[in-house]
Design an enzyme around this catalytic site. Structure first.
Site, short mmCIF file in Angstrom:
data_model
loop_
_atom_site.label_atom_id
_atom_site.label_comp_id
_atom_site.label_asym_id
_atom_site.label_seq_id
_atom_site.Cartn_x
_atom_site.Cartn_y
_atom_site.Cartn_z
N GLY A 187 0.81 -1.22 0.00
CA GLY A 187 0.00 0.00 0.00
C GLY A 187 0.84 1.26 0.00
O GLY A 187 1.68 1.44 0.87
N SER A 188 0.62 2.17 -0.95
CA SER A 188 1.52 3.30 -1.06
C SER A 188 1.00 4.31 -2.08
O SER A 188 -0.16 4.30 -2.46
CB SER A 188 2.91 2.81 -1.45
OG SER A 188 2.81 1.83 -2.46
#
Length: 218
Positions: A187-188
């Protein structure tokens, strides 16, 4: 579809944990509560398959074209605006940001071909990736690629779940559009800083594919 090399260790560890949990339960507790064993089996299998899918690299026809900026990551466009860059340009740039959920493909690709003229890692916080200050306060890795008179800054940004940013580029290296530039785990977000006045080909909340979708025309 193939599995990215960054996932080999994580998947191996996940497989060992999956096997250990289920072997222990079925060996010691299955006689007393068999249905719970099946619940645990399918729940842990789902988590293992999700882990494998996180490191997937789908087969795609990548976009290689002069004069355009290709999406460096899969995800949703969450920012299209002018912003002052304090890190490298020291002036206003056009910022386009892509939010990557844990369900997205997480390999990052070069948006243009050219020479790497800047490469810098920054320690920082782990704010949620869609937070406005994540671009400047989160852990991040910035790279500038230059082709002719055009410079594009690509910023890999850690999110609340992302705990490792991998970047493969080095200053002085010649890179090709859509080749791998790095990977962010769990996640980013990826920001691009483009010249002001660049024609943007996407809209807010549009879902894009890394290496495929044309983000802008230079």
């Amino acid at each position: 579809m193939t599995i990215h090399r960054e996932g080999y260790k994580s998947i191996a560890i996940g497989t060992l944990i999956f096997g250990a949990i289920n072997l222990i339960y079925f060996y010691f507790f299955s006689a007393s509560c068999q249905w719970l064993g099946w619940v645990i089996f399918f729940a842990t299998l789902f988590l293992l398959l999700f882990l494998v899918s996180f490191f997937r690299i789908p087969n795609r026809a990548l976009t290689i074209k002069d004069g355009v900026v290709v999406a460096p990551a899969d995800g949703k466009v969450v920012v299209i605006e002018e912003a002052f860059d304090e890190e490298y340009f020291k002036t206003k740039r056009l910022q386009v940001s892509i939010f990557m959920s844990p369900a997205n493909v997480h390999v990052n690709r070069n948006p243009i071909s050219g020479d790497v003229i800047y490469n810098q890692y920054h320690k920082g916080k782990y704010l949620v990736a869609w937070h406005p200050k994540s671009s400047t306060e989160n852990e991040r890795h910035s790279v500038v690629i230059k082709k002719d008179n055009t410079e594009v800054l690509v910023k890999q940004i850690a999110g609340a779940l992302a705990k490792r940013i991998v970047n493969y580029l080095q200053v002085g290296q010649k890179v090709s559009q859509t080749e791998e530039m790095g990977f962010i785990k769990f996640g980013s977000r990826v920001d691009m800083l483009l010249p002001v006045g660049t024609k943007v080909n996407v809209e807010l909340n549009q879902v894009v594919q890394g290496g495929v979708t044309i983000i802008a025309t230079l």
